[in-house]
Scaffold this active site. Sequence first.
Site, PDB file in Angstrom:
ATOM      1  N   SER A   1       0.850  -1.334  -0.200  1.00 54.83           N
ATOM      2  CA  SER A   1      -0.162   0.008   0.050  1.00 54.83           C
ATOM      3  C   SER A   1       0.680   1.217  -0.092  1.00 54.83           C
ATOM      4  O   SER A   1       1.689   1.700   1.045  1.00 54.83           O
ATOM      5  CB  SER A   1      -0.931  -0.074   1.343  1.00 54.83           C
ATOM      6  OG  SER A   1      -1.703   1.154   1.561  1.00 54.83           O
TER       7      SER A   1
ATOM      8  N   HIS B   1      -0.964  -0.920  -4.547  1.00 51.25           N
ATOM      9  CA  HIS B   1      -2.479  -0.734  -3.743  1.00 51.25           C
ATOM     10  C   HIS B   1      -2.616   0.871  -3.294  1.00 51.25           C
ATOM     11  O   HIS B   1      -1.617   1.550  -2.797  1.00 51.25           O
ATOM     12  CB  HIS B   1      -2.532  -1.521  -2.448  1.00 51.25           C
ATOM     13  CG  HIS B   1      -3.913  -1.189  -1.816  1.00 51.25           C
ATOM     14  ND1 HIS B   1      -4.866  -2.047  -2.259  1.00 51.25           N
ATOM     15  CD2 HIS B   1      -4.423  -0.605  -0.901  1.00 51.25           C
ATOM     16  CE1 HIS B   1      -6.083  -1.770  -1.674  1.00 51.25           C
ATOM     17  NE2 HIS B   1      -5.760  -0.895  -0.778  1.00 51.25           N
TER      18      HIS B   1
ATOM     19  N   ASP C   1      -4.750   3.745  -1.994  1.00 51.97           N
ATOM     20  CA  ASP C   1      -5.732   4.085  -1.306  1.00 51.97           C
ATOM     21  C   ASP C   1      -6.361   5.893  -1.333  1.00 51.97           C
ATOM     22  O   ASP C   1      -5.636   6.549  -1.130  1.00 51.97           O
ATOM     23  CB  ASP C   1      -5.507   4.188   0.269  1.00 51.97           C
ATOM     24  CG  ASP C   1      -5.208   2.695   0.517  1.00 51.97           C
ATOM     25  OD1 ASP C   1      -6.331   1.877   0.324  1.00 51.97           O
ATOM     26  OD2 ASP C   1      -4.313   2.312   1.205  1.00 51.97           O
TER      27      ASP C   1
ATOM     28  N   MET D   1      -9.057   8.514  -0.249  1.00 55.37           N
ATOM     29  CA  MET D   1      -9.997   8.668   0.796  1.00 55.37           C
ATOM     30  C   MET D   1     -10.487  10.290   0.748  1.00 55.37           C
ATOM     31  O   MET D   1      -9.461  11.076   0.406  1.00 55.37           O
ATOM     32  CB  MET D   1      -9.054   8.705   2.081  1.00 55.37           C
ATOM     33  CG  MET D   1      -8.311   7.341   2.467  1.00 55.37           C
ATOM     34  SD  MET D   1      -7.747   7.438   3.829  1.00 55.37           S
ATOM     35  CE  MET D   1      -6.794   6.067   3.805  1.00 55.37           C
TER      36      MET D   1
ATOM     37  N   MET E   1     -12.082   5.108  -1.296  1.00 56.52           N
ATOM     38  CA  MET E   1     -12.899   5.269   0.084  1.00 56.52           C
ATOM     39  C   MET E   1     -13.393   6.521  -0.080  1.00 56.52           C
ATOM     40  O   MET E   1     -13.035   7.578   0.697  1.00 56.52           O
ATOM     41  CB  MET E   1     -11.899   5.185   1.419  1.00 56.52           C
ATOM     42  CG  MET E   1     -11.565   3.757   1.757  1.00 56.52           C
ATOM     43  SD  MET E   1      -9.989   3.835   2.639  1.00 56.52           S
ATOM     44  CE  MET E   1      -8.737   3.565   1.120  1.00 56.52           C
TER      45      MET E   1
ATOM     46  N   GLY F   1      -3.460   3.767   7.955  1.00 59.55           N
ATOM     47  CA  GLY F   1      -2.781   2.706   7.857  1.00 59.55           C
ATOM     48  C   GLY F   1      -2.203   2.515   9.310  1.00 59.55           C
ATOM     49  O   GLY F   1      -2.342   3.202  10.185  1.00 59.55           O
ATOM     50  N   GLY F   2      -1.422   1.555   9.561  1.00 57.76           N
ATOM     51  CA  GLY F   2      -1.145   1.118  10.672  1.00 57.76           C
ATOM     52  C   GLY F   2      -1.655   0.746  11.975  1.00 57.76           C
ATOM     53  O   GLY F   2      -1.362   0.989  13.013  1.00 57.76           O
TER      54      GLY F   2
ATOM     55  N   GLY G   1      -5.377  -4.504   5.341  1.00 54.21           N
ATOM     56  CA  GLY G   1      -5.374  -3.722   6.923  1.00 54.21           C
ATOM     57  C   GLY G   1      -4.577  -4.502   7.862  1.00 54.21           C
ATOM     58  O   GLY G   1      -5.237  -5.707   7.930  1.00 54.21           O
ATOM     59  N   GLY G   2      -3.399  -4.021   8.410  1.00 55.58           N
ATOM     60  CA  GLY G   2      -2.967  -4.831   9.516  1.00 55.58           C
ATOM     61  C   GLY G   2      -2.300  -6.141   8.898  1.00 55.58           C
ATOM     62  O   GLY G   2      -2.053  -6.995   9.941  1.00 55.58           O
TER      63      GLY G   2
ATOM     64  N   GLY H   1       1.081  -2.535   4.157  1.00 55.29           N
ATOM     65  CA  GLY H   1       1.400  -0.878   4.007  1.00 55.29           C
ATOM     66  C   GLY H   1       2.516  -0.758   5.143  1.00 55.29           C
ATOM     67  O   GLY H   1       3.580  -0.934   4.550  1.00 55.29           O
ATOM     68  N   SER H   2       2.221  -0.457   6.137  1.00 57.75           N
ATOM     69  CA  SER H   2       3.285  -0.339   7.483  1.00 57.75           C
ATOM     70  C   SER H   2       4.375  -1.439   7.462  1.00 57.75           C
ATOM     71  O   SER H   2       5.429  -1.361   7.589  1.00 57.75           O
ATOM     72  CB  SER H   2       2.674  -0.079   8.795  1.00 57.75           C
ATOM     73  OG  SER H   2       1.572   0.817   8.453  1.00 57.75           O
TER      74      SER H   2
HETATM   75  C1  DX5 Z   1      -6.741   1.493   5.104  1.00 60.17           C
HETATM   76  C2  DX5 Z   1      -6.365   1.426   3.795  1.00 60.17           C
HETATM   77  C3  DX5 Z   1      -5.068   0.240   3.753  1.00 60.17           C
HETATM   78  C4  DX5 Z   1      -4.080   0.719   4.586  1.00 60.17           C
HETATM   79  C5  DX5 Z   1      -3.276  -0.420   4.864  1.00 60.17           C
HETATM   80  O1  DX5 Z   1      -7.949   2.551   5.045  1.00 60.17           O
HETATM   81  O2  DX5 Z   1      -7.093   0.929   2.950  1.00 60.17           O
HETATM   82  O3  DX5 Z   1      -4.851  -0.099   2.196  1.00 60.17           O
HETATM   83  O4  DX5 Z   1      -3.212   1.471   3.505  1.00 60.17           O
HETATM   84  O5  DX5 Z   1      -2.169  -0.215   5.651  1.00 60.17           O
HETATM   85  P1  DX5 Z   1      -1.591  -1.231   6.657  1.00 60.17           P
HETATM   86  O6  DX5 Z   1      -0.950  -2.266   6.108  1.00 60.17           O
HETATM   87  O7  DX5 Z   1      -0.536  -0.127   7.596  1.00 60.17           O
HETATM   88  O8  DX5 Z   1      -2.580  -1.458   7.674  1.00 60.17           O
HETATM   89 ZN    ZN Z   2      -6.897  -0.075   1.069  1.00 59.22          ZN
END
Ligand code: DX5
Ligand code: ZN
Length: 220
Positions: free
Chosen positions: A9, A34, A36, A38, A69, A145-146, A177-178, A198-199
Amino acid sequence: MKDRLIAPSVLAADFGNLQRDIEMINNSEADWFHIDIMDGVFVPNISYGMPVLDAINRHAKKTIDVHLMIIDPDRYIKEFAALGANNLSVHYEACTHLHRTLQAIKAEGMKAGVALNPHTSVDLLEDVIGDIDLVCMMSVNPGFGGQSFIENTYKKVRQLKEIITRNNASTLIEVDGGVTDKNAAQLVEAGADVLVAGSFVFKAEDPSRTIKNLKSLVNS
Ligand code: DX5
Ligand code: ZN
């Protein structure tokens, strides 16, 4: 067995060094970018928009997987296609006429995805599963994220897999996510095809090696 995919991400990248981080993904074993998007309304955060996606697209050499989103996503379907999105996921919770939205995404030549919030039942997709190329199963509440992984996701992935199989559909299951090396194996065992990270990738000392390890973990 189908190859399981890893989608870093970009939200967790260093935006001051975006081209460097994009090249890292290009040269790694990652499969998708990926992205995102928002809007500060559907989720309580604003990420980045069209000019940044345009810049990413100029350097990215892999599938661009866009996760919207935003409310009323129909307004921007053509624009995201023009910006190079290969997959476009809209939130179930943001669409009044989901079936129509999915057809509009496909009409622009993109794969059509549906993202589900943690509280949204997979059963709601039963009547439209044959029209969905990708389900983006949120394993955190979208917006940041995170965050930590919600354990109920395993059960939802299994239930969704059952719906896909029963309907003879070819829908991919993406978990977002996570995601870490602690839950990746169990997620693919439950039926996940694509893992967003992501993180876990970008905060690692060696992001490229982290992607490689995740990729081999889910394909062993
Ligand atoms: C959250 C995003 C995810 C996010 C994932 O709203 O849709 O794609 O970037 O990040 P991690 O892997 O850090 O949870
Ligand atoms: Zn996402």
